[in-house]
Design a protein around this motif. Structure first.
Motif, mmCIF file in Angstrom:
data_model
loop_
_atom_site.group_PDB
_atom_site.id
_atom_site.type_symbol
_atom_site.label_atom_id
_atom_site.label_comp_id
_atom_site.label_asym_id
_atom_site.label_seq_id
_atom_site.Cartn_x
_atom_site.Cartn_y
_atom_site.Cartn_z
ATOM 1 N N VAL A 1 0.861 -1.184 0.000
ATOM 2 C CA VAL A 1 0.000 0.000 0.000
ATOM 3 C C VAL A 1 0.897 1.233 0.000
ATOM 4 C CG1 VAL A 1 -1.749 1.322 1.234
ATOM 5 C CG2 VAL A 1 -1.852 -1.180 1.234
ATOM 6 N N TRP A 2 0.784 2.004 -1.103
ATOM 7 C CA TRP A 2 1.518 3.259 -1.243
ATOM 8 C C TRP A 2 0.510 4.399 -1.265
ATOM 9 C CZ3 TRP A 2 6.967 3.448 -2.083
ATOM 10 C CH2 TRP A 2 7.570 2.192 -2.221
ATOM 11 N N SER A 3 0.811 5.477 -0.572
ATOM 12 C CA SER A 3 -0.128 6.595 -0.470
ATOM 13 C C SER A 3 0.496 7.872 -1.017
ATOM 14 C CB SER A 3 -0.544 6.824 0.987
ATOM 15 O OG SER A 3 -1.270 5.720 1.470
ATOM 16 N N SER B 1 3.810 3.059 -6.109
ATOM 17 C CA SER B 1 4.067 4.475 -5.887
ATOM 18 C C SER B 1 3.552 5.341 -7.041
ATOM 19 C CB SER B 1 5.572 4.686 -5.700
ATOM 20 O OG SER B 1 5.881 6.051 -5.614
ATOM 21 N N ASP B 2 3.952 5.010 -8.267
ATOM 22 C CA ASP B 2 3.552 5.819 -9.427
ATOM 23 C C ASP B 2 2.041 5.796 -9.638
ATOM 24 O OD1 ASP B 2 6.195 6.445 -9.853
ATOM 25 O OD2 ASP B 2 6.512 4.837 -11.311
ATOM 26 N N GLN B 3 1.453 4.637 -9.412
ATOM 27 C CA GLN B 3 0.005 4.528 -9.615
ATOM 28 C C GLN B 3 -0.757 5.339 -8.570
ATOM 29 O OE1 GLN B 3 -2.098 0.643 -9.153
ATOM 30 N NE2 GLN B 3 -2.499 0.911 -11.328
ATOM 31 N N ALA B 4 -0.243 5.388 -7.348
ATOM 32 C CA ALA B 4 -0.897 6.186 -6.301
ATOM 33 C C ALA B 4 -0.939 7.656 -6.698
ATOM 34 C CB ALA B 4 -0.165 6.010 -4.976
ATOM 35 N N SER C 1 8.025 6.107 0.394
ATOM 36 C CA SER C 1 8.006 4.875 1.195
ATOM 37 C C SER C 1 6.586 4.342 1.260
ATOM 38 C CB SER C 1 8.538 5.131 2.609
ATOM 39 O OG SER C 1 7.733 6.082 3.283
ATOM 40 N N ARG C 2 6.476 3.028 1.410
ATOM 41 C CA ARG C 2 5.160 2.380 1.450
ATOM 42 C C ARG C 2 4.539 2.515 2.832
ATOM 43 N NH1 ARG C 2 8.849 -1.677 1.830
ATOM 44 N NH2 ARG C 2 9.025 -1.893 -0.414
#
Length: 352
Positions: free
Chosen positions: A58-60, A169-172, A315-316
């Motif tokens: 999970v990346w925010s 990361s990029d998709q978030a 960071s995730r």
């Protein structure tokens, strides 16, 4: 006869019971069984590593916003300055737009609609072969990772933090930026729709007023023409051919103009354009034309200003791999120690 030993008080006598703990003995037992303890800890550590590597990531991506500045609303303000002159006044202020954006950002219906149409969701449905129920569960779960919350609950610091979480990361970052534009577009569409409705109502009112005034003018012109025809007949009967002076013009059929003047008046009335007869028609038509020229489709605005623009996370959020490995290793070590101590307790010889 043997001498009897004196009695010793019980509190002076030190006895060792079977329930006393000998720490030295326990340390020796653990040392002798250290291989078992390390083995159990190692198994748990490997399990923790496996979970940390295989668990969904999970990346925010975050952004911090505040109420919009004038530059953010400038395209809308240009249209509003013209539209307000013509009676279209339902343009919201910056605070209303900002509060509406935050509310719409948190609305589940909007989150569901955006996720359902996103490539992220479509690819996952195809890969996991989710049925209708599975899709609803997935959307319900991932919608929890979309939020807009105040930076400071106490209100000491301004701003609202926007958050969007996905598995990379990029998709978030892409999803956060896409969802922000999705909400802005929805606000713009709603505002345009409301303003067009107000424009339509005002146009209907003006056109109805124009119709009524036009009908009244037509009837009045018709009556005046008919009255002029009758007046000509009266003037001919009275033999009045030339205009008269000092004649009472309060009569129903004033013949002061004489037949020649009345005939010319009749000719003018029959040829007269209705807008010349009733100038209000021109004014109303001008208002209608101006109102129709107001173009509302091009309204654009941004209902906030960035305090911190969206960026790709460094960071995730989950899983915290080092923490998971450390905790599982500690748990395995404690379990190994517990196994050794329990075995020692059951194998320990009973003391008399």
């Amino acid at each position: 006869m043997k001498e009897r030993m004196p009695d010793v008080p019980a509190q002076w006598v030190h006895t060792t019971g079977s329930d006393e703990i000998d720490l030295r003995e326990l340390f020796l037992v653990l040392w002798r069984q250290k291989v078992l303890v390390l083995l159990v800890a190692g198994v748990f550590a490997l399990a923790g590593i496996a979970y940390a590597l295989l668990a969904p990531q999970v990346w925010s991506a975050n952004a911090v916003i505040q109420t919009p500045q004038k530059n953010d609303l400038l395209p809308m303000l240009r249209v509003a300055s013209q539209a307000k002159l013509l009676g279209i006044t339902d343009f919201p202020d910056s605070k209303v737009l900002y509060d509406e954006f935050v509310r719409e950002f948190n609305t589940y219906e909007n989150r569901r609609a955006f996720l359902k149409d996103s490539p992220f969701f479509k690819e996952l449905v195809k890969a996991a072969k989710l049925d209708e129920r599975g899709q609803r569960l997935w959307i319900r779960e991932w919608s929890k990772y979309i939020s807009a919350d105040t930076v400071d609950k106490k209100g000491e610091k301004p701003g609202v933090i926007l958050k969007f979480s996905t598995d990379s990361s990029d998709q978030a970052l892409a999803m956060l930026e896409g969802y922000i534009q999705f909400i802005i577009a929805k606000q713009q569409q709603r505002l345009v729709s409301e303003l067009k409705e107000q424009q339509s109502i005002q146009l209907d009112t003006l056109m109805m007023n124009l119709k009524l005034i036009k009908e009244d003018a037509e009837q009045a012109l018709k009556r005046e023409i008919e009255g002029t025809v009758l007046t000509i007949a009266v003037a001919k009967a009275a033999g009045v051919e030339r205009p008269l002076e000092n004649y009472n013009i309060g009569e129903r059929f004033p013949i002061t103009l004489g037949t020649k003047g009345l005939e010319e008046q009749l000719k003018v009335l029959k040829a007269m354009d209705l807008t010349l007869y009733q100038p209000k028609l021109l004014d109303l038509q001008a208002q209608i034309d101006r109102l129709q020229q107001v173009k509302l489709d091009g309204i654009s605005f941004r209902p906030f200003s960035y305090l911190d623009a969206p960026e790709a996370p460094l960071s995730r959020d989950k899983p915290k791999r080092p923490l998971i490995v450390v905790l599982t290793t500690l748990l395995g070590g404690m379990l190994g120690v517990g196994i050794v101590l329990v075995r020692h307790a059951f194998c320990r010889p009973e003391q008399a």
